[in-house]
Design a protein around this motif. Structure first.
Motif, PDB file in Angstrom:
ATOM      1  N   LEU A 145     -32.570  80.540 -36.084  1.00 39.86           N
ATOM      2  CA  LEU A 145     -31.422  80.418 -36.344  1.00 39.86           C
ATOM      3  C   LEU A 145     -30.693  78.986 -36.485  1.00 39.86           C
ATOM      4  CD1 LEU A 145     -29.530  83.233 -33.585  1.00 39.86           C
ATOM      5  CD2 LEU A 145     -30.227  83.289 -36.118  1.00 39.86           C
ATOM      6  N   ARG A 146     -30.243  78.494 -37.209  1.00 37.42           N
ATOM      7  CA  ARG A 146     -29.790  77.347 -37.927  1.00 37.42           C
ATOM      8  C   ARG A 146     -30.916  76.313 -37.532  1.00 37.42           C
ATOM      9  NH1 ARG A 146     -24.982  76.503 -33.018  1.00 37.42           N
ATOM     10  NH2 ARG A 146     -25.158  74.308 -33.761  1.00 37.42           N
ATOM     11  N   TRP A 147     -31.739  76.704 -38.449  1.00 37.75           N
ATOM     12  CA  TRP A 147     -32.613  76.059 -38.590  1.00 37.75           C
ATOM     13  C   TRP A 147     -32.779  74.885 -38.906  1.00 37.75           C
ATOM     14  CZ3 TRP A 147     -35.209  73.389 -42.971  1.00 37.75           C
ATOM     15  CH2 TRP A 147     -35.961  72.709 -42.653  1.00 37.75           C
ATOM     16  N   PHE A 148     -32.157  74.523 -39.834  1.00 27.76           N
ATOM     17  CA  PHE A 148     -31.776  72.273 -40.099  1.00 27.76           C
ATOM     18  C   PHE A 148     -30.933  72.142 -39.013  1.00 27.76           C
ATOM     19  CE2 PHE A 148     -28.564  70.180 -41.979  1.00 27.76           C
ATOM     20  CZ  PHE A 148     -29.501  69.075 -43.009  1.00 27.76           C
ATOM     21  N   PHE A 149     -29.383  72.519 -38.663  1.00 28.06           N
ATOM     22  CA  PHE A 149     -28.849  72.269 -37.180  1.00 28.06           C
ATOM     23  C   PHE A 149     -29.682  71.181 -36.312  1.00 28.06           C
ATOM     24  CE2 PHE A 149     -24.694  71.689 -35.893  1.00 28.06           C
ATOM     25  CZ  PHE A 149     -25.163  70.982 -34.059  1.00 28.06           C
ATOM     26  N   LYS A 150     -30.635  72.683 -36.096  1.00 28.57           N
ATOM     27  CA  LYS A 150     -32.004  71.855 -34.672  1.00 28.57           C
ATOM     28  C   LYS A 150     -32.771  71.171 -35.429  1.00 28.57           C
ATOM     29  CE  LYS A 150     -31.672  76.643 -32.638  1.00 28.57           C
ATOM     30  NZ  LYS A 150     -31.850  77.362 -32.110  1.00 28.57           N
ATOM     31  N   GLU A 151     -33.807  70.726 -36.946  1.00 26.12           N
ATOM     32  CA  GLU A 151     -34.299  70.004 -37.048  1.00 26.12           C
ATOM     33  C   GLU A 151     -33.625  69.135 -37.232  1.00 26.12           C
ATOM     34  OE1 GLU A 151     -37.996  70.638 -37.718  1.00 26.12           O
ATOM     35  OE2 GLU A 151     -37.218  72.807 -36.364  1.00 26.12           O
ATOM     36  N   LEU A 163     -30.901  65.507 -46.487  1.00 24.83           N
ATOM     37  CA  LEU A 163     -29.403  65.585 -46.199  1.00 24.83           C
ATOM     38  C   LEU A 163     -29.320  65.859 -44.160  1.00 24.83           C
ATOM     39  CD1 LEU A 163     -30.671  69.365 -47.742  1.00 24.83           C
ATOM     40  CD2 LEU A 163     -28.119  67.972 -47.939  1.00 24.83           C
ATOM     41  N   ARG A 164     -31.000  65.193 -43.686  1.00 24.78           N
ATOM     42  CA  ARG A 164     -30.380  65.154 -42.180  1.00 24.78           C
ATOM     43  C   ARG A 164     -29.571  63.320 -41.982  1.00 24.78           C
ATOM     44  NH1 ARG A 164     -35.827  63.415 -40.747  1.00 24.78           N
ATOM     45  NH2 ARG A 164     -34.923  61.091 -41.917  1.00 24.78           N
ATOM     46  N   ASP A 165     -29.704  63.227 -42.264  1.00 26.45           N
ATOM     47  CA  ASP A 165     -29.182  61.635 -42.741  1.00 26.45           C
ATOM     48  C   ASP A 165     -27.713  61.710 -42.504  1.00 26.45           C
ATOM     49  OD1 ASP A 165     -31.832  60.602 -41.456  1.00 26.45           O
ATOM     50  OD2 ASP A 165     -32.125  59.145 -43.628  1.00 26.45           O
ATOM     51  N   GLU A 166     -27.192  62.586 -43.704  1.00 28.61           N
ATOM     52  CA  GLU A 166     -25.791  62.312 -44.015  1.00 28.61           C
ATOM     53  C   GLU A 166     -25.291  63.438 -42.848  1.00 28.61           C
ATOM     54  OE1 GLU A 166     -22.997  65.029 -47.265  1.00 28.61           O
ATOM     55  OE2 GLU A 166     -25.385  64.753 -47.551  1.00 28.61           O
ATOM     56  N   PHE A 167     -26.122  64.263 -42.540  1.00 32.28           N
ATOM     57  CA  PHE A 167     -25.911  65.878 -41.685  1.00 32.28           C
ATOM     58  C   PHE A 167     -24.894  64.304 -40.024  1.00 32.28           C
ATOM     59  CE2 PHE A 167     -26.494  68.406 -38.166  1.00 32.28           C
ATOM     60  CZ  PHE A 167     -25.247  68.991 -37.877  1.00 32.28           C
TER      61      PHE A 167
END
Length: 553
Positions: free
Chosen positions: A453-459, A157-161
């Motif tokens: 907040l926005r855990w995935f975005f930041k990580e 998901l990180r790479d796709e994002f």
């Protein structure tokens, strides 16, 4: 029948089947002919507003999912007229809608489908209208549908994002000097960094600062600019700038508009235009797509209460905390307040914090004005929009709710409106359709994880963004109006003059106007500054568009 010319606004991206056809109007007509008026706009990506006559004499109207481009209309008998701005249809001397003025004071904007003008309406985001045989049908062509993955793979998901972010920024660049707003927050910093990757050169970044404690975050903007090697334009906005800009900005909008960040945003875009910049990218949307507003974590805390077994809630906690003595006891009354709020469903629960509701409608507004409005009307509209999103989770429902009332009705008009004033176009990479679809696949706890907040975005962007930006608290371009107003004589005079006029118009109670200026603002400038602000902006809008309006006419 219509007397309005074809209107095609924005930068729509059409499917391949019609993309090679003529101009946008030809593409719209071909798409409608193949798929029908209800399905056609759902096949188009990007920002758009369209209104045109079809071969059978009917009229087709649509706006994009976030109403980045707006479309207003008016029906008269068997005819329909349309325009991008409400005031273009209303004309001089048009009647104002008291309910719209009340809703403005409640939300600080006039929410669609109404406008401030009694006989002019605005198409809501993600809606399509079909005018046929003297009747208009308005329906959503898109509603948020969340389908979170059951087994998320963070690395994939990180790479796709990251790839989607780069693609989204690339789509918004037009070949001119690459430039963006930079507040120093995660969204604007991400856009600034991605411009460097997509354009092959660092962005020119524009930041606004304020010489007021608790409002200035220029240090974070400097951190991000250094990290990405950006050319950084740092602009400090002053009380004198504000006093000068209020009449111009308030009057430019086609309706009363109370987002105070519009003033520094206008100053930013004016400076960029003077530098030769013709397009700016903005980071708006990241908080609402990926869970970055503190209210999401707050409301989730209230949601936990419903997981307590009903026997304990109804048989023990609620009887005890419902006792008047307990509700008045320091330390315990917080428990009573928590249970009361937790038992109030969303979106009503979130309105406990609404400024007008807390101060009291009848405290602020005259009896004559209140007799012309239904205060419950705005609650009904909020509930209707809340119910539209398809999700079993309150976090995702809250995000979709904010797509309408925070983004489409407030933040995007702020940026688009002030950029248009300055002669600059603006793009929103965070609202790219592919990013939007991606966000609706993320599990809710990838957005808000406990208090984070926005855990995935930041990580996912750790290592790309500076650590200081990732860990900072959200702020944005918030304006220290209340603080400035109690210190600056020019702003004091401007506020007193505006409030005096609103009292004379029969809108504001005289005693509240005096109390606001004499005691409430000096004692609590941060809180009551917002109330003063929305009243001042309303009065200056009235002076430009309806100088003779009174609530008893």
């Amino acid at each position: 029948m219509t007397t309005s010319p074809t209107l095609c606004l924005g930068s729509p991206r059409f499917p391949a089947e019609v993309a090679a056809l003529g101009d946008d109007a030809a593409r719209w007509r071909a798409l409608i002919a193949r798929h029908g008026p209800q399905a056609a706009p759902a096949l188009v990506e990007g920002d758009f507003a369209v209104a045109l006559t079809l071969d059978d004499g009917s009229a087709f109207l649509a706006v994009d999912r976030f109403a980045v481009r707006t479309l207003c209309y008016r029906t008269k008998g068997v005819a329909i007229e349309w325009a991008a701005r409400a005031d273009a249809l209303a004309g001089a001397g048009a009647d104002l809608a008291p309910q719209a003025l009340f809703d403005y004071l409640y939300l600080h904007v006039v929410p669609s489908p109404q406008t401030v003008f009694a006989d002019v309406l605005r198409l809501p985001p993600g809606h399509v209208g079909l005018w046929r045989d003297g009747r208009l049908s308005v329906q959503p062509f898109w509603v948020p549908r969340f389908s979170p993955t059951d087994k998320p793979d963070f690395g994939a998901l990180r790479d796709e994002f990251r790839g989607l972010l780069r693609q989204a920024v690339q789509r918004q660049l037009d070949g001119s000097k690459p430039a963006c707003f930079l507040s120093g927050g995660t969204d604007s910093s991400t856009v600034a960094g991605m411009i460097g990757e997509a354009a092959g050169q660092p962005a020119v970044c524009y930041s606004i600062g304020f010489e007021a404690e608790g409002y200035d975050e220029m240090a974070y903007a400097q951190l991000a600019a250094r990290h990405f090697g950006c050319e950084h334009r740092q602009i400090y906005y002053t009380p004198e700038d504000l006093q000068r800009d209020i009449p111009e900005v308030a009057g430019w909008y086609d309706q009363p508009f109370g987002n105070s960040s519009a003033l520094p945003a206008f100053h930013c875009t004016k400076t960029a235009r003077a530098d030769g910049v013709t397009r700016l990218l903005a980071g708006d949307g990241g908080d609402e797509l990926f869970g970055g507003n503190s209210r999401y974590a707050t409301q989730r805390l209230f949601g936990h209460y419903q997981r307590v077994p009903g026997l304990i809630r109804r048989g023990l906690l609620e009887p005890f905390f419902g006792l008047s003595l307990v509700a008045a006891t320091p330390g315990l009354k917080k428990g009573s307040s928590y249970i009361r709020q937790a038992n109030t469903p969303l979106p009503d629960r979130a309105q406990d914090y609404n400024l007008m509701r807390r101060i009291g409608y009848d405290t602020v507004l005259s009896r004559d004005f209140m007799a012309q409005v239904r205060s419950a009307s705005i609650d009904e509209q909020l509930r209707q929009v809340w119910a539209q999103a398809e999700s079993a989770d309150e976090i995702d429902r809250h995000l979709a709710f904010d797509w309408r009332f925070t983004l489409a009705e407030c933040d995007l008009p702020k940026v688009v409106g002030t950029a248009t004033m300055a002669g600059v176009s603006v793009g929103f990479p965070m609202l790219d359709d592919a990013l939007l679809a991606f966000s609706m696949r993320l599990p809710p706890d990838y957005k808000v994880r406990g208090p984070a907040l926005r855990w995935f975005f930041k990580e996912a962007l750790r290592g790309f963004l500076p650590d200081g930006v990732i860990t900072k608290k959200k702020q944005g371009f918030g304006l220290p109006f209340g603080v400035w107003m109690v210190q600056h004589e020019g702003l004091k005079r401007l506020a007193a003059d505006a409030l005096s006029s609103l009292v004379a118009r029969g809108l504001v109670r005289p005693e509240f106007g005096r109390q606001l200026l004499d005691s409430l603002l000096p004692a609590y400038p941060h809180y009551y500054g917002t109330m003063a602000w929305i009243l001042i902006m309303l009065e200056h809008w009235l002076r430009r568009h309806a100088p003779d309006w009174r609530c008893d006419r």
